[in-house]
Design a protein around this motif. Structure first.
Motif, PDB file in Angstrom:
ATOM      1  N   GLU A 192       0.871  -1.093  -0.021  1.00 30.51           N
ATOM      2  CA  GLU A 192      -0.372  -0.079  -0.074  1.00 30.51           C
ATOM      3  C   GLU A 192       0.476   1.210  -0.242  1.00 30.51           C
ATOM      4  N   GLN A 193       1.478   0.924   0.788  1.00 26.17           N
ATOM      5  CA  GLN A 193       2.382   2.429   1.269  1.00 26.17           C
ATOM      6  C   GLN A 193       2.991   3.086  -0.242  1.00 26.17           C
ATOM      7  N   ASP A 194       4.118   2.105  -1.162  1.00 21.39           N
ATOM      8  CA  ASP A 194       4.599   2.157  -2.093  1.00 21.39           C
ATOM      9  C   ASP A 194       3.718   3.330  -3.097  1.00 21.39           C
ATOM     10  N   VAL A 195       2.189   2.396  -3.520  1.00 21.91           N
ATOM     11  CA  VAL A 195       1.579   2.908  -4.089  1.00 21.91           C
ATOM     12  C   VAL A 195       0.663   4.372  -4.285  1.00 21.91           C
ATOM     13  N   VAL A 196       0.382   3.693  -3.084  1.00 25.58           N
ATOM     14  CA  VAL A 196      -0.358   4.918  -2.279  1.00 25.58           C
ATOM     15  C   VAL A 196      -0.341   6.377  -2.323  1.00 25.58           C
ATOM     16  N   GLN A 236       2.137 -12.446 -10.405  1.00 19.61           N
ATOM     17  CA  GLN A 236       3.047 -11.219  -9.771  1.00 19.61           C
ATOM     18  C   GLN A 236       2.794 -10.846  -8.892  1.00 19.61           C
ATOM     19  N   ARG A 237       1.792 -11.310  -7.582  1.00 20.19           N
ATOM     20  CA  ARG A 237       0.949 -11.770  -6.785  1.00 20.19           C
ATOM     21  C   ARG A 237       1.770 -12.020  -6.044  1.00 20.19           C
ATOM     22  N   VAL A 238       2.398 -13.594  -6.255  1.00 24.07           N
ATOM     23  CA  VAL A 238       3.729 -14.133  -5.375  1.00 24.07           C
ATOM     24  C   VAL A 238       5.067 -12.872  -5.920  1.00 24.07           C
ATOM     25  N   ALA A 239       5.666 -12.591  -6.518  1.00 18.62           N
ATOM     26  CA  ALA A 239       6.619 -11.329  -6.555  1.00 18.62           C
ATOM     27  C   ALA A 239       6.544 -10.472  -5.599  1.00 18.62           C
ATOM     28  N   VAL A 299      15.490  -9.390  -4.905  1.00 20.02           N
ATOM     29  CA  VAL A 299      14.918 -10.128  -6.293  1.00 20.02           C
ATOM     30  C   VAL A 299      16.176 -11.285  -6.487  1.00 20.02           C
ATOM     31  N   ALA A 300      17.273 -11.489  -6.224  1.00 24.20           N
ATOM     32  CA  ALA A 300      17.917 -12.222  -6.022  1.00 24.20           C
ATOM     33  C   ALA A 300      17.091 -13.686  -5.086  1.00 24.20           C
ATOM     34  N   ASP A 301      16.904 -13.674  -4.337  1.00 28.13           N
ATOM     35  CA  ASP A 301      15.843 -14.169  -3.913  1.00 28.13           C
ATOM     36  C   ASP A 301      14.479 -14.651  -4.127  1.00 28.13           C
ATOM     37  N   ILE A 302      13.951 -13.910  -4.755  1.00 30.74           N
ATOM     38  CA  ILE A 302      12.840 -14.100  -4.726  1.00 30.74           C
ATOM     39  C   ILE A 302      12.656 -14.686  -6.333  1.00 30.74           C
ATOM     40  N   ALA A 303      13.831 -14.723  -7.367  1.00 27.97           N
ATOM     41  CA  ALA A 303      14.616 -15.510  -8.109  1.00 27.97           C
ATOM     42  C   ALA A 303      14.479 -17.045  -8.620  1.00 27.97           C
ATOM     43  N   VAL A 360      11.836 -11.464 -12.516  1.00 31.48           N
ATOM     44  CA  VAL A 360      10.665 -11.094 -10.755  1.00 31.48           C
ATOM     45  C   VAL A 360      10.924  -9.748 -11.128  1.00 31.48           C
ATOM     46  N   LYS A 361      12.061  -8.465 -11.817  1.00 33.88           N
ATOM     47  CA  LYS A 361      11.800  -7.297 -11.468  1.00 33.88           C
ATOM     48  C   LYS A 361      10.665  -6.428 -12.937  1.00 33.88           C
ATOM     49  N   SER A 362      10.534  -7.257 -13.333  1.00 37.19           N
ATOM     50  CA  SER A 362       9.815  -7.544 -14.856  1.00 37.19           C
ATOM     51  C   SER A 362       7.986  -7.418 -14.129  1.00 37.19           C
ATOM     52  N   ARG A 363       8.027  -8.936 -13.071  1.00 36.91           N
ATOM     53  CA  ARG A 363       6.451  -8.997 -12.216  1.00 36.91           C
ATOM     54  C   ARG A 363       5.780  -7.533 -10.866  1.00 36.91           C
ATOM     55  N   LEU A 364       7.618  -7.272 -11.219  1.00 36.44           N
ATOM     56  CA  LEU A 364       7.146  -6.127  -9.924  1.00 36.44           C
ATOM     57  C   LEU A 364       6.917  -4.603 -10.592  1.00 36.44           C
ATOM     58  N   SER A 365       8.031  -4.317 -12.143  1.00 33.80           N
ATOM     59  CA  SER A 365       7.980  -3.294 -12.592  1.00 33.80           C
ATOM     60  C   SER A 365       6.113  -3.396 -12.750  1.00 33.80           C
ATOM     61  N   ALA A 366       5.078  -4.399 -13.299  1.00 40.11           N
ATOM     62  CA  ALA A 366       4.449  -4.616 -14.249  1.00 40.11           C
ATOM     63  C   ALA A 366       3.140  -4.126 -13.439  1.00 40.11           C
ATOM     64  N   ALA A 367       3.275  -4.927 -12.087  1.00 37.68           N
ATOM     65  CA  ALA A 367       2.027  -5.109 -10.433  1.00 37.68           C
ATOM     66  C   ALA A 367       2.399  -3.608 -10.263  1.00 37.68           C
ATOM     67  N   ARG A 368       3.508  -3.138 -10.145  1.00 41.99           N
ATOM     68  CA  ARG A 368       3.597  -1.457  -9.447  1.00 41.99           C
ATOM     69  C   ARG A 368       2.566  -1.037 -10.957  1.00 41.99           C
ATOM     70  N   LEU A 369       3.157  -0.270 -12.469  1.00 45.16           N
ATOM     71  CA  LEU A 369       2.356  -0.292 -13.208  1.00 45.16           C
ATOM     72  C   LEU A 369       0.740  -0.023 -12.726  1.00 45.16           C
ATOM     73  N   ALA A 370       0.443  -1.373 -13.316  1.00 45.18           N
ATOM     74  CA  ALA A 370      -0.667  -1.737 -13.107  1.00 45.18           C
ATOM     75  C   ALA A 370      -1.641  -1.139 -11.808  1.00 45.18           C
ATOM     76  N   LEU A 371      -0.932  -1.391 -10.060  1.00 44.61           N
ATOM     77  CA  LEU A 371      -1.540  -0.892  -9.618  1.00 44.61           C
ATOM     78  C   LEU A 371      -1.641   0.802  -9.476  1.00 44.61           C
TER      79      LEU A 371
END
Length: 207
Positions: free
Chosen positions: A126-130, A156-159, A170-174, A184-195
């Motif tokens: 929430e904090q990162d987007v709101v 993207q949810r899991v990431a 990111v390395a650990d998530i990979a 992983v970076k692409s999934r996080l970026s796509a999630a942030r953009l969508a939100l």
């Protein structure tokens, strides 16, 4: 200069506190590795202690990933059942955190795919987007974010849950999800953009 001395003491206290925290984390890691070695050798008590130490964290992760407390319990139970069967094949005890999270992540992904597709993920993003979007109130912002989160693809949810909820790199998530760091970076970026787009759209409609 009394004020200066006070400032130095405060900084020294903070520094000492950080050093103690780092040392404590190091001891916890050593204990985990020791328990893993014992569990690999067939020590059931050691495996039980590992489960006791890690179950709260896995429950929190699974709850964020599935948005369902009962489902999270099932995920964690299945995670430990798989871990019990596979811990003998874990070559490096230091990799236990990434290994156990990778099992839990697979269980969450399977559950979301089969039973809980479309349910909301209440992840700590929430904090990162709101912060970037003016919302009418904290409650409405959370509701809007939950609505957007449930529309994210399960990968993207899991990431998001690992990165924001478990504070993992990111390395650990990979390693956990079995994909390259760039993915992983692409999934996080796509999630942030969508939100962000969802939140901005909600804000425009209310203005």
């Amino acid at each position: 200069f009394p004020g200066g001395r006070t400032g130095c003491c405060s900084r020294a206290t903070v520094f000492a506190g950080r050093e103690i925290a780092v040392a404590q984390r190091g001891l916890q890691h050593i204990l985990d590795e020791y328990l893993v070695l014992l569990a690999k050798a067939g020590n059931q008590d050691a495996f039980g202690r590992l489960a006791g130490r890690w179950t709260p964290r896995l429950l929190a992760f699974a709850a964020r990933s599935t948005s369902n407390a009962d489902a999270a319990k099932d995920v964690v139970q299945e995670t430990w059942e798989s871990a019990l069967r596979g811990i003998g094949r874990l070559e490096d005890p230091a990799r236990f955190p990434a290994w156990i999270y990778s099992i839990a992540a697979r269980k969450c992904t399977n559950l979301l795919r089969v039973k809980y597709r479309g349910q909301r993920l209440t992840a700590a993003m929430e904090q990162d987007v709101v912060n970037e979007v003016a919302a009418p109130s904290a409650l409405e912002a959370r509701l809007d974010l939950a609505t957007a989160l449930k529309q994210l693809p399960r990968e993207q949810r899991v990431a998001v849950a690992l990165f924001y909820g478990e504070d993992m790199s990111v390395a650990d998530i990979a390693v956990i999800t079995g994909v390259p760091p760039g993915t992983v970076k692409s999934r996080l970026s796509a999630a942030r953009l969508a939100l962000r787009m969802h939140m901005e759209g909600e804000s425009d409609e209310q203005s």
